[in-house]
Every structure is written in structure tokens, then in C-alpha cells.
Design a protein around this motif. Structure first.
Motif, mmCIF file in Angstrom:
data_model
loop_
_atom_site.group_PDB
_atom_site.id
_atom_site.type_symbol
_atom_site.label_atom_id
_atom_site.label_comp_id
_atom_site.label_asym_id
_atom_site.label_seq_id
_atom_site.Cartn_x
_atom_site.Cartn_y
_atom_site.Cartn_z
ATOM 1 N N THR A 2 0.833 -1.199 0.000
ATOM 2 C CA THR A 2 0.000 0.000 0.000
ATOM 3 C C THR A 2 0.865 1.245 0.000
ATOM 4 O O THR A 2 2.016 1.226 0.409
ATOM 5 N N TYR A 4 0.547 5.507 0.958
ATOM 6 C CA TYR A 4 -0.291 6.493 1.627
ATOM 7 C C TYR A 4 -0.379 7.741 0.753
ATOM 8 O O TYR A 4 0.636 8.290 0.330
ATOM 9 N N PRO A 6 -0.845 11.476 0.377
ATOM 10 C CA PRO A 6 -0.700 12.567 1.352
ATOM 11 C C PRO A 6 -1.833 13.587 1.339
ATOM 12 O O PRO A 6 -2.112 14.191 2.367
ATOM 13 N N ILE A 7 -2.496 13.818 0.213
ATOM 14 C CA ILE A 7 -3.565 14.820 0.189
ATOM 15 C C ILE A 7 -4.924 14.155 0.412
ATOM 16 O O ILE A 7 -5.754 14.652 1.170
ATOM 17 N N GLU A 9 -5.280 11.582 2.051
ATOM 18 C CA GLU A 9 -5.142 11.091 3.428
ATOM 19 C C GLU A 9 -5.759 9.720 3.632
ATOM 20 O O GLU A 9 -6.575 9.517 4.519
ATOM 21 N N LEU A 10 -5.373 8.789 2.770
ATOM 22 C CA LEU A 10 -5.757 7.402 3.015
ATOM 23 C C LEU A 10 -4.769 6.480 2.314
ATOM 24 O O LEU A 10 -4.123 6.880 1.334
ATOM 25 N N PRO A 11 -4.602 5.253 2.850
ATOM 26 C CA PRO A 11 -3.715 4.299 2.199
ATOM 27 C C PRO A 11 -4.466 3.546 1.104
ATOM 28 O O PRO A 11 -5.613 3.184 1.284
ATOM 29 N N ASP A 242 -3.578 15.666 -5.511
ATOM 30 C CA ASP A 242 -2.680 14.714 -4.852
ATOM 31 C C ASP A 242 -1.621 14.278 -5.862
ATOM 32 O O ASP A 242 -1.903 13.508 -6.783
ATOM 33 N N ALA A 243 -0.403 14.779 -5.691
ATOM 34 C CA ALA A 243 0.663 14.511 -6.662
ATOM 35 C C ALA A 243 1.030 13.032 -6.691
ATOM 36 O O ALA A 243 1.327 12.488 -7.754
ATOM 37 N N VAL A 244 0.998 12.367 -5.530
ATOM 38 C CA VAL A 244 1.373 10.951 -5.483
ATOM 39 C C VAL A 244 0.351 10.118 -6.239
ATOM 40 O O VAL A 244 0.686 9.285 -7.085
ATOM 41 N N SER B 40 4.966 6.571 3.795
ATOM 42 C CA SER B 40 4.263 6.158 2.582
ATOM 43 C C SER B 40 3.671 4.757 2.696
ATOM 44 O O SER B 40 2.768 4.417 1.939
ATOM 45 N N PHE B 42 2.143 3.581 5.432
ATOM 46 C CA PHE B 42 1.251 3.563 6.586
ATOM 47 C C PHE B 42 -0.107 2.976 6.237
ATOM 48 O O PHE B 42 -0.736 3.362 5.254
ATOM 49 N N GLY B 188 -5.976 3.500 9.016
ATOM 50 C CA GLY B 188 -5.186 4.165 7.976
ATOM 51 C C GLY B 188 -5.763 5.502 7.560
ATOM 52 O O GLY B 188 -5.046 6.392 7.114
ATOM 53 N N THR B 189 -7.076 5.658 7.715
ATOM 54 C CA THR B 189 -7.719 6.899 7.302
ATOM 55 C C THR B 189 -7.811 7.902 8.452
ATOM 56 O O THR B 189 -8.498 8.911 8.337
ATOM 57 N N LYS B 219 2.035 13.254 9.770
ATOM 58 C CA LYS B 219 2.749 12.826 8.568
ATOM 59 C C LYS B 219 4.201 13.238 8.764
ATOM 60 O O LYS B 219 4.464 14.311 9.298
ATOM 61 N N TYR B 237 3.442 24.268 -5.762
ATOM 62 C CA TYR B 237 2.983 22.881 -5.789
ATOM 63 C C TYR B 237 2.278 22.566 -7.102
ATOM 64 O O TYR B 237 2.541 21.550 -7.738
ATOM 65 N N THR B 241 3.590 19.979 -9.925
ATOM 66 C CA THR B 241 2.754 18.846 -10.337
ATOM 67 C C THR B 241 2.523 18.879 -11.846
ATOM 68 O O THR B 241 2.597 17.847 -12.522
ATOM 69 N N MET B 244 5.607 17.810 -13.600
ATOM 70 C CA MET B 244 5.779 16.368 -13.452
ATOM 71 C C MET B 244 4.923 15.637 -14.480
ATOM 72 O O MET B 244 5.384 14.713 -15.149
#
Lengths: 308, 259
Positions: A2, A4, A6-7, A9-11, A242-244, B40, B42, B188-189, B219, B237, B241, B244
Motif C-alpha cells: 500500500t 499512503y 498525502p492529500i 489522506e488514506l492508504p 494529490d501529486a502521489v 508512505s 502507513f 489508515g484513514t 505525517k 505545488y 505537479t 511532473m
């Protein structure tokens, strides 16, 4: 495994996300559309907040449309002039869409408006595409030749003032309908998290009578610019990009698109349009069912961003 | 097991210290860790709370001790919407704002709260989800409403379905007559921010002692950098992005070029 987000906010399972990107990328490569109309609902289904899903999908769309635009630019198929005129409307539309998104979220009607827009847009476009491609297939089955429409006169909206010549597209039309189409696509794109390619391409072909390949190439260029603008606007106004999430989706998406494009080229155009039409219609129906069926819980809870 | 070693040692120390002083209902508390870090990979975490009741107050069959642990996450404002059918579609019709409600709320008790104390005392001490204050704005008034209020019940139901609110009537267990333990799951949430762990001990239906500890969900590293950049430098940001995305598109185009 998994990862996570970051924006959001969940895995989320990274392979689920990659597979999602590849699958949607395959479809978008096959049909030459952005695939946002599939990606956004699927992300929401995974538990990503709708606001984050819409904003993050725009990064994926920017990546795949840039890749496509480069290919068409090399082949000289992009009508840059037409693209720029569409863009003047498109960027205004995108800004209006992001602002509408902000306002609707404040009044709690965002989900409803997104759902209704999905139902109306996907339902209409899907039905039109299915009907048109079925007619084409029927003609082929009967062995008739396709009757190419070449009406002598332009429809009234192309005869409006401020005419302009677009050489690459071989048309000479008023800029008013062009800018209006651009505005509508930009607005819908920002609001629904879609690139609008599947609306823009038919609009260019059937309304402005631009050649098919030029339509696709110009639509891709427009998607590229509006989506890049949408990233910036969502990042600044809503802080929901969310960039990720975007990175994982775009890596999967660009790979999937390559295989999709190969699969698409091996199929007759009418059948391809029929399949896309059915797909669009199915997504629209799915959203409609969700809105019409009595919900399990009559209550919903949303977080007030203002309090954060 | 290693992460439990430190707190256990602390209890041994606390026990030794408390041994000399029979009076005063002192409560010694410790968490297996005071900070939950989100990286990452978590997917959630578990925190163990240990507590020691002063030996004089130790549970005996004649005078059982009860412990109630309440964990509250950072406060947020929520809106609860009620859907109604409008032209065949389900539309958000009515809403209530819940101001500064905990984003995470967990209640662990040594046995069913109704057996611990009278309903009035439980309400006073905010024991259980139904007794926790949830301030609502109704028009221009601010008030908490009766537990039967449909908006309040719906709010609790939705938060429970999200796994962020829960009650565990046997969540506190005594491992010795005056030592107890509670396992606090952090999903997780889980929202980011400061958490508060409040412990109350009861005997004979009355509050004996109380204590509180801070817990933080944060975090770190990359996740924190991304989140704070998005907040503090939205233009930067957004540009990063967008760049990217263009870079990925460019690389894909080069990698799959066929002409």
C-alpha cells in the motif's frame, strides 16, 4: 503493497492504482479519449474524496494528452490556430468550472450536480454515438456506400460574424461557436474531472466539420492546455491535487495508452465508435442508477473545509 | 513486543513508588508510543495504553474498579445532510452543522457503561458515544441535542461506518488487580493532528480519579513535505505537479516512439 496518499489522506494499494491507470489508459488509447469519465468515478469508489479525485485526475490527463499531442504535432495534424481560439473559450470555461466547483461544494450540492451532468452528458453523447455507429454498421452490412454529407450552405451558427479561416482544418467559420464550444468543454472538464475529448471530438467533426484526424489532434492539444490549467487552479483554489496519486495514475495510464492505441488500430472505425458509445452509455446509466435507487442511508456527512 | 518493554518498565517503577503511599487515588498512565507517524507505507497502527491505579484503590471482588478510556481526535466541523427525493433523484435537502466535533472518537470501557454508573453520571462525564458532546448549530443557536436526534444519530452512524468512531465495552482489561490495559487502533484513514486520551476510573458508581495523555498522529518525511507544500505554496505545488505530468508524458512519448 500500500501507499499512503498525502492529500487524499488514506492508504491505497499501489497495484490497484496502477492497474486502474493501465486499464483506463488502454481504453483511452484505444478510443482516443482522455478516460477521465471512467477514472474519476473509479477513484471515488476506492474511497478517494470526490474533490481530490477530480483534481488529481487532471494530472493524469495532462500527461497522456501531452504524449499524444507530441505524436500528432510531429505528423503536422494539429490545427494550432483553431486550438488557440478554442482555448480562449476553454480557459475561461475552466476557471468558471473551478469556481462553480468551489461554490457547489460550499452549498453541498456538488455531488448532485456532478452526477446530473454525468447522466445528461454521457447519456446524450453515448446514445448519439451508438445510434450513429449502428447506422453505419447497418449500411455496411447491406453493402450500401456511406453517404458523405456535403451540404452547400453552412448551418446558421457558422455564418455568424467574426469569421476566421483555419487552414489546417480547411474551414472558414465564425469564431463565436468555436469559442462557445471551448468554454463549454473547459467548464465541464473542470467540474467533472474529464478532459472533454469525447465531447469535443464529435463537436468538432459534426458541428464545425473539421476532418477527423485534425479534430482528434486539436482536441488533444486543447485537453493538454485546459488540464494543465486545471492542475494549477485546483492546486491554488482548492488544494486538492494529490501529486502521489496523480503520478501512479499517469505512469499506468501512459503505458496502458500505448497498448490501447495498438488494439484500436486493428479494429474498424464504426465498431470502435459503437464500443465507445456503449461504454459511455454504461457509465452514464451506472451514475443514474446510483442517484435514483433509494439510498441505504438517507444521511451523509461531509467535512467543512473552511474549519480546517 | 519490544515496544511494550519501555512502558512496562515504567509501571514497575510506578508500582514501586505508589506502594509507599496508600492514600490518594493516583492514576499513572503511559502509551506504547505518543506519536503515530505516517509514512508512505502507513496502513494504520495500534497504540497500547497502560494504566496503574493506586494499590489502595485496587479492584477487589467486593469493590470492583471500572475504567473508561476515551480517545478524541482533532476537532473538525462537519455537515450532516439529509437526502430527499426530488424529481426522482436523491438530493441533499436539509443539513445540520456539527461544530468542533472530534474527527476520531473511541470509547473503551472495562464493562458495559450502564453497569458502571448511573445514566446521569455517565452523561456528566461524557461516557460513550451517546453522551459525548457534539455541538450543533441549528439556525443561529448552538446546542447539543438529545441522543435520539436523527441528525446526531446519523452522524454517529456514518462515522462508525467509516471506522473512525467506535465503542468497545470490553476494551479495557485488568492484567493485575490495579493494572489495566487498552488497545487503541488507529486506522489508515485516521485524521492528522493532536489526539487526547482521557482515562476515568470509577468505583461504586462514582468517579474516583482521572488522567489524560496526549497522542499525536503526524505525517513525516515525504508525506509531510507534500502536504505542507500543497498548503503553504499552492502555486509552487501546482507548477511542480504540472511539470511532473508533462515530464511523464514526454518520457512516455519518447519511450514508445515508433517513427
Amino acid at each position: 503493497m500500500t501507499i499512503y496518499l498525502p492529500i487524499a489522506e488514506l492508504p491505497v494499494n499501489i497495484f490497484t492504482l496502477l492497474a486502474l491507470g493501465i486499464a483506463v489508459g488502454f481504453i483511452s488509447g484505444m478510443f482516443g479519449v482522455g478516460g477521465g469519465f471512467l477514472m474519476t468515478p473509479l477513484l471515488i469508489f476506492l474511497g478517494v474524496p470526490p474533490a481530490v479525485a477530480v483534481a488529481s485526475v487532471s494530472t493524469h490527463m495532462a500527461a497522456s494528452s501531452f504524449s499524444g499531442t507530441l505524436t500528432y504535432l510531429r505528423r503536422g495534424l494539429v490545427d494550432v490556430r483553431l486550438g488557440l481560439v478554442l482555448l480562449t473559450g476553454g480557459l475561461t470555461g475552466t476557471l468558471a468550472g473551478v469556481v462553480a466547483f468551489m461554490l457547489l461544494r460550499r452549498y453541498g450540492q456538488l455531488d448532485l450536480v456532478i452526477a446530473v451532468t454525468y447522466i445528461v452528458m454521457l447519456g446524450t453523447i453515448g446514445s448519439l454515438m451508438v445510434a450513429e455507429s449502428l447506422r453505419a454498421l447497418l449500411r455496411e452490412w447491406r453493402g450500401e456506400k456511406a453517404n458523405v454529407k456535403r451540404p452547400g450552405a453552412h448551418p446558421w451558427f457558422l455564418r455568424m460574424p467574426f469569421k476566421m479561416r483555419f487552414r489546417q482544418s480547411r474551414i472558414y467559420v465564425s469564431v463565436i461557436p468555436v469559442v462557445t464550444i471551448g468554454f463549454a468543454i473547459g467548464f465541464l472538464g473542470a467540474l467533472m474531472g474529464i478532459g472533454g475529448g469525447f465531447i469535443l471530438v464529435p463537436a468538432l467533426i459534426y458541428l464545425l466539420r473539421v476532418p477527423t484526424l485534425t479534430s482528434i489532434a486539436t482536441a488533444l492539444m486543447l485537453t493538454l492546455v485546459t488540464m494543465t490549467a486545471a492542475i494549477l487552479m485546483h492546486a491554488v483554489l482548492n488544494q486538492t491535487v494529490d501529486a502521489v496519486l496523480g503520478l501512479v495514475l499517469m505512469v499506468g495510464g501512459t503505458i496502458g495508452a500505448q497498448f490501447g492505441a495498438r488494439a484500436g488500430q486493428a479494429m474498424p472505425a464504426e465498431r470502435l465508435r459503437l464500443l465507445l458509445g456503449l461504454l459511455v452509455l454504461a457509465v452514464g446509466l451506472r451514475v443514474a442508477v446510483d442517484q435514483i435507487v433509494t439510498p441505504a442511508d438517507f444521511y451523509a456527512v461531509s467535512i467543512d473545509e473552511a474549519a480546517r | 513486543m519490544r515496544r511494550l518493554a519501555a512502558p512496562l518498565l515504567l509501571f514497575a517503577l510506578a508500582l514501586a513508588l505508589a506502594g509507599g503511599d496508600a492514600r490518594g487515588a493516583e492514576l499513572v498512565l503511559s502509551l506504547s508510543k505518543a506519536r503515530v507517524t505516517i509514512t508512505s507505507n502507513f496502513t494504520g497502527d495500534t497504540i497500547v495504553l497502560f494504566g496503574v491505579i493506586a494499590p489502595g484503590e485496587a479492584a477487589t471482588p467486593a469493590r470492583p474498579q471500572d475504567v473508561i478510556v476515551t480517545v478524541r481526535g482533532p476537532s473538525e466541523s462537519f455537515t450532516t445532510w439529509r437526502k430527499e427525493r426530488f424529481l426522482g433523484l436523491w438530493v441533499n435537502a436539509d443539513s445540520r452543522s456539527f461544530l468542533a466535533a472530534p474527527s476520531y472518537l473511541a470509547v473503551f470501557t472495562s464493562r458495559a457503561p450502564a453497569l458502571i454508573a448511573e445514566a446521569e453520571i455517565l452523561r456528566q462525564e461524557q461516557v460513550g458515544l451517546d453522551n459525548n458532546h457534539l455541538l450543533q448549530r441549528i439556525g443561529s443557536d448552538y446546542a447539543d441535542v438529545v441522543p435520539q436526534d436523527p441528525f446526531r444519530q446519523a452522524f454517529l452512524r456514518v462515522k462508525q461506518a467509516q471506522g473512525l468512531y467506535f465503542e468497545r465495552p470490553a476494551g479495557v482489561e485488568f492484567i493485575a488487580p490495579n493494572v489495566f490495559r487498552a488497545t487503541i487502533p488507529i486506522p489508515g484513514t485516521a485524521p492528522i493532528g493532536p489526539y487526547e486520551v482521557v482515562v476515568k476510573t470509577f468505583a461504586d458508581g462514582a468517579l474516583v480519579s482521572r488522567g489524560a495523555l496526549d497522542l499525536e498522529v503526524a505525517k513525516i518525511d515525504f508525506e509531510q513535505t507534500v502536504a505542507t507544500t500543497a498548503q503553504d505554496h499552492p502555486w509552487l505545488y501546482g507548477l511542480a505537479t504540472a511539470l511532473m505530468a508533462l515530464a511523464v508524458g514526454f518520457i512516455a512519448n519518447l519511450a514508445f516512439r515508433r517513427d
